[in-house]
Design an enzyme around this catalytic site. Structure first.
Site, PDB file in Angstrom:
ATOM      1  CG  LEU A   7      33.077  24.193  42.415  1.00 39.23           C
ATOM      2  CD1 LEU A   7      31.932  23.802  41.967  1.00 39.23           C
ATOM      3  CD2 LEU A   7      34.381  23.756  41.722  1.00 39.23           C
ATOM      4  CG  ASP A   8      36.221  30.601  40.963  1.00 39.99           C
ATOM      5  OD1 ASP A   8      36.771  30.333  41.853  1.00 39.99           O
ATOM      6  OD2 ASP A   8      36.845  30.667  39.868  1.00 39.99           O
ATOM      7  CE  LYS A   9      27.806  35.677  43.784  1.00 40.21           C
ATOM      8  NZ  LYS A   9      27.365  35.968  42.348  1.00 40.21           N
ATOM      9  CB  THR A  11      32.546  27.756  39.093  1.00 46.11           C
ATOM     10  OG1 THR A  11      33.215  28.808  38.417  1.00 46.11           O
ATOM     11  CG2 THR A  11      33.060  26.473  38.430  1.00 46.11           C
ATOM     12  NE  ARG A 107      36.272  33.611  37.001  1.00 44.32           N
ATOM     13  CZ  ARG A 107      36.027  34.249  37.954  1.00 44.32           C
ATOM     14  NH1 ARG A 107      35.714  33.632  39.252  1.00 44.32           N
ATOM     15  NH2 ARG A 107      35.309  35.324  37.941  1.00 44.32           N
TER      16      ARG A 107
END
Length: 187
Positions: A7-9, A11, A107
């Site tokens: 997962l993105d930082k 998120t 995003r």
């Protein structure tokens, strides 16, 4: 063996970890072959004109800002399906399904179509300034991370093949953000 996907930082949400090498290989293939169903909740600026849509645009590293991703001709194929879950004045709660799994995909795609995520320091900029209500603008400006939550993941069990769904409860910061958006004037 560890985490199967990322997962993105900043998120929140569901992650899959494998307990054995065999499970890790099988789960990794499921993500590569796109047999998983990944659903996200996203609070985005603007109000889409339709109640659902698709962003089917290739993603690659930004040509001049190497820490960012961008929609780039010749990039890797990327497809995001989205549905409106709730509309606020100038802000919308979306459910997104990732057909592919590119870095920063939700995003990048939402920012590309003019609906950057609330709190996104990389792709969102200062869109809170476009909100006419000062209370709503302040709530969005002060949100400390991108308003993105990996809500549900459906995948086949690596040993039995049984289809399993996992959900992560919506974290308190997103619950509070949506409550604040509901309580501010809708003008």
């Amino acid at each position: 063996p560890g985490i199967v996907h990322r997962l993105d930082k900043d998120t929140s949400g569901v992650l899959v970890a494998a307990k054995t090498d065999a499970a890790h290989r099988t789960l990794s293939l499921a993500f590569r072959w796109r047999t998983t169903d990944k659903r996200y909740l996203a609070v985005a600026y603007g109000s889409p004109s339709a109640d659902e849509g698709v962003v089917d645009k290739p993603i690659a590293r930004h040509p001049s800002e190497r820490k960012r991703m961008a929609v780039v001709p010749g990039g890797r194929p990327a497809r995001t399906l989205w549905w409106v879950r709730e509309r606020f004045a100038g802000v919308t709660l979306l459910e997104c399904r990732l057909v592919t799994g590119r870095t920063h995909q939700v995003r990048v795609h939402l920012a590309h179509v003019g609906h950057a995520l609330v709190g996104d320091p990389t792709y969102g900029g200062r869109q809170w300034r476009t909100l006419t209500d000062p209370s709503r603008a302040a709530v969005c400006r002060d949100f400390p991370r991108q308003a993105l939550h990996a809500w549900r993941l459906t995948v086949a069990h690596p040993a039995s093949g049984e289809v399993m769904s996992f959900e992560a409860p919506v974290p308190s910061d997103l619950v509070e953000l949506m409550a604040a958006l509901r309580s501010t004037p809708s003008g």
